[in-house]
Scaffold this motif. Structure first.
Motif, PDB file in Angstrom:
ATOM      1  N   ALA A   2     -13.477   1.415   5.155  1.00 21.32           N
ATOM      2  CA  ALA A   2     -14.241   1.807   3.969  1.00 21.32           C
ATOM      3  C   ALA A   2     -13.611   3.006   3.275  1.00 21.32           C
ATOM      4  N   LYS A   3     -12.887   3.817   4.045  1.00 20.72           N
ATOM      5  CA  LYS A   3     -12.231   5.002   3.485  1.00 20.72           C
ATOM      6  C   LYS A   3     -10.729   4.811   3.334  1.00 20.72           C
ATOM      7  N   ASN A   4     -10.244   3.609   3.651  1.00 18.55           N
ATOM      8  CA  ASN A   4      -8.802   3.344   3.549  1.00 18.55           C
ATOM      9  C   ASN A   4      -7.982   4.370   4.322  1.00 18.55           C
ATOM     10  N   SER A  61      -3.637   3.919  -0.467  1.00 18.24           N
ATOM     11  CA  SER A  61      -4.112   3.523  -1.789  1.00 18.24           C
ATOM     12  C   SER A  61      -4.103   2.012  -1.872  1.00 18.24           C
ATOM     13  N   GLY A  62      -4.820   1.461  -2.805  1.00 19.83           N
ATOM     14  CA  GLY A  62      -4.835   0.018  -2.963  1.00 19.83           C
ATOM     15  C   GLY A  62      -6.012  -0.626  -2.283  1.00 19.83           C
ATOM     16  N   ARG A  63      -6.239  -1.889  -2.626  1.00 23.82           N
ATOM     17  CA  ARG A  63      -7.413  -2.606  -2.120  1.00 23.82           C
ATOM     18  C   ARG A  63      -7.100  -3.516  -0.946  1.00 23.82           C
ATOM     19  N   THR A  64      -5.854  -3.444  -0.444  1.00 26.21           N
ATOM     20  CA  THR A  64      -5.465  -4.359   0.636  1.00 26.21           C
ATOM     21  C   THR A  64      -5.338  -3.673   1.983  1.00 26.21           C
ATOM     22  N   PHE A  65      -5.794  -2.433   2.084  1.00 25.12           N
ATOM     23  CA  PHE A  65      -5.650  -1.691   3.337  1.00 25.12           C
ATOM     24  C   PHE A  65      -6.237  -2.466   4.496  1.00 25.12           C
ATOM     25  N   HIS A 113       4.897   9.684  11.220  1.00 17.93           N
ATOM     26  CA  HIS A 113       4.777   8.820  10.049  1.00 17.93           C
ATOM     27  C   HIS A 113       3.754   7.729  10.316  1.00 17.93           C
ATOM     28  N   CYS A 114       2.954   7.446   9.299  1.00 21.06           N
ATOM     29  CA  CYS A 114       2.112   6.264   9.382  1.00 21.06           C
ATOM     30  C   CYS A 114       2.800   5.139   8.617  1.00 21.06           C
ATOM     31  N   ALA A 115       2.488   3.921   8.997  1.00 24.32           N
ATOM     32  CA  ALA A 115       3.125   2.762   8.397  1.00 24.32           C
ATOM     33  C   ALA A 115       2.167   1.593   8.381  1.00 24.32           C
ATOM     34  N   ALA A 116       2.392   0.698   7.436  1.00 23.14           N
ATOM     35  CA  ALA A 116       1.504  -0.451   7.257  1.00 23.14           C
ATOM     36  C   ALA A 116       2.276  -1.752   7.396  1.00 23.14           C
ATOM     37  N   ASN A 117       1.655  -2.695   8.082  1.00 25.36           N
ATOM     38  CA  ASN A 117       2.221  -4.028   8.309  1.00 25.36           C
ATOM     39  C   ASN A 117       1.189  -5.060   7.865  1.00 25.36           C
ATOM     40  N   ARG A 118       1.559  -5.914   6.895  1.00 28.82           N
ATOM     41  CA  ARG A 118       0.628  -6.923   6.419  1.00 28.82           C
ATOM     42  C   ARG A 118       0.327  -7.903   7.538  1.00 28.82           C
ATOM     43  N   VAL A 155       0.836  -1.186   0.000  1.00 23.57           N
ATOM     44  CA  VAL A 155       0.000   0.000   0.000  1.00 23.57           C
ATOM     45  C   VAL A 155       0.879   1.246   0.000  1.00 23.57           C
ATOM     46  N   GLN A 156       0.353   2.307  -0.584  1.00 22.92           N
ATOM     47  CA  GLN A 156       1.027   3.600  -0.532  1.00 22.92           C
ATOM     48  C   GLN A 156       0.263   4.479   0.445  1.00 22.92           C
ATOM     49  N   LEU A 157       1.016   5.244   1.237  1.00 21.84           N
ATOM     50  CA  LEU A 157       0.423   5.985   2.337  1.00 21.84           C
ATOM     51  C   LEU A 157       0.710   7.470   2.218  1.00 21.84           C
ATOM     52  N   GLN A 158      -0.266   8.278   2.598  1.00 21.95           N
ATOM     53  CA  GLN A 158      -0.132   9.728   2.568  1.00 21.95           C
ATOM     54  C   GLN A 158      -0.663  10.273   3.887  1.00 21.95           C
ATOM     55  N   ALA A 159       0.252  10.805   4.693  1.00 19.72           N
ATOM     56  CA  ALA A 159      -0.134  11.374   5.983  1.00 19.72           C
ATOM     57  C   ALA A 159      -0.407  12.863   5.853  1.00 19.72           C
ATOM     58  N   SER A 160      -1.327  13.343   6.676  1.00 21.92           N
ATOM     59  CA  SER A 160      -1.665  14.763   6.671  1.00 21.92           C
ATOM     60  C   SER A 160      -2.214  15.148   8.040  1.00 21.92           C
ATOM     61  N   GLY A 161      -2.389  16.456   8.248  1.00 19.36           N
ATOM     62  CA  GLY A 161      -3.023  16.931   9.463  1.00 19.36           C
ATOM     63  C   GLY A 161      -2.095  17.566  10.474  1.00 19.36           C
ATOM     64  N   GLY A 162      -0.799  17.550  10.208  1.00 20.99           N
ATOM     65  CA  GLY A 162       0.128  18.171  11.128  1.00 20.99           C
ATOM     66  C   GLY A 162      -0.002  19.686  11.131  1.00 20.99           C
ATOM     67  N   GLY A 163       0.664  20.317  12.068  1.00 15.43           N
ATOM     68  CA  GLY A 163       0.634  21.765  12.150  1.00 15.43           C
ATOM     69  C   GLY A 163       1.318  22.261  13.403  1.00 15.43           C
ATOM     70  N   SER A 164       1.221  23.557  13.612  1.00 15.89           N
ATOM     71  CA  SER A 164       1.810  24.194  14.788  1.00 15.89           C
ATOM     72  C   SER A 164       0.704  24.581  15.748  1.00 15.89           C
ATOM     73  N   VAL A 165       0.793  24.092  16.971  1.00 14.34           N
ATOM     74  CA  VAL A 165      -0.250  24.345  17.966  1.00 14.34           C
ATOM     75  C   VAL A 165       0.386  24.708  19.298  1.00 14.34           C
TER      76      VAL A 165
END
Length: 125
Positions: free
Chosen positions: A74-76, A24-28, A94-99, A1-11
């Motif tokens: 449902a939203k991967n 991405s992909g159907r195996t999430f 970082h997010c990461a995926a482990n089968r 799977v390919q991963l895209q992280a978001s939501g960071g910022g300065s608080v």
């Protein structure tokens, strides 16, 4: 799977942020998902993980009670809700995926094959 992280910022300390990681992909749904972070000058460390079903969650002691990991197959997407942020939470996340191959949900970064690009969280006091 390919991963895209978001939501960071300065608080400010005490604020909240929610990180998202879209896959991405159907195996999430067959992957355990983890969040790791790396602060400047420090090694990458485990933050949280969730099983492929979402039924089991794990947290580092430093974030337990403040962070909540969740996923929507449902939203991967996997989320990390971070409350009561502290300056020591400042890092690139970082997010990461482990089968998933069984019941084990690893907390070691070496067990995760797919990684997102990271999103920066800066918490000021």
């Amino acid at each position: 799977v390919q991963l895209q992280a978001s939501g960071g910022g300065s608080v400010q300390a005490g604020d909240s942020l929610r990180l998202s990681c879209a896959a991405s992909g159907r195996t999430f749904s067959s992957h355990n998902m983890g969040w790791f972070r790396q602060a400047p000058g420090k090694a990458r460390e485990f933050v949280s993980a969730i099983s492929w079903t979402g039924g089991r969650t794990y947290y580092a002691d430093s974030v337990k009670g403040r962070f909540t990991i969740s996923r929507d197959n449902a939203k991967n997407t996997v989320y990390l809700l971070m409350n009561s942020l502290k300056p020591e939470d400042t890092a690139v996340y970082h997010c990461a995926a482990n089968r998933a191959t069984g019941l084990l949900v690893p907390q070691e970064d070496t067990e995760y094959r797919s990684w997102g690009q990271g999103t920066l969280v800066t918490v000021s006091s």
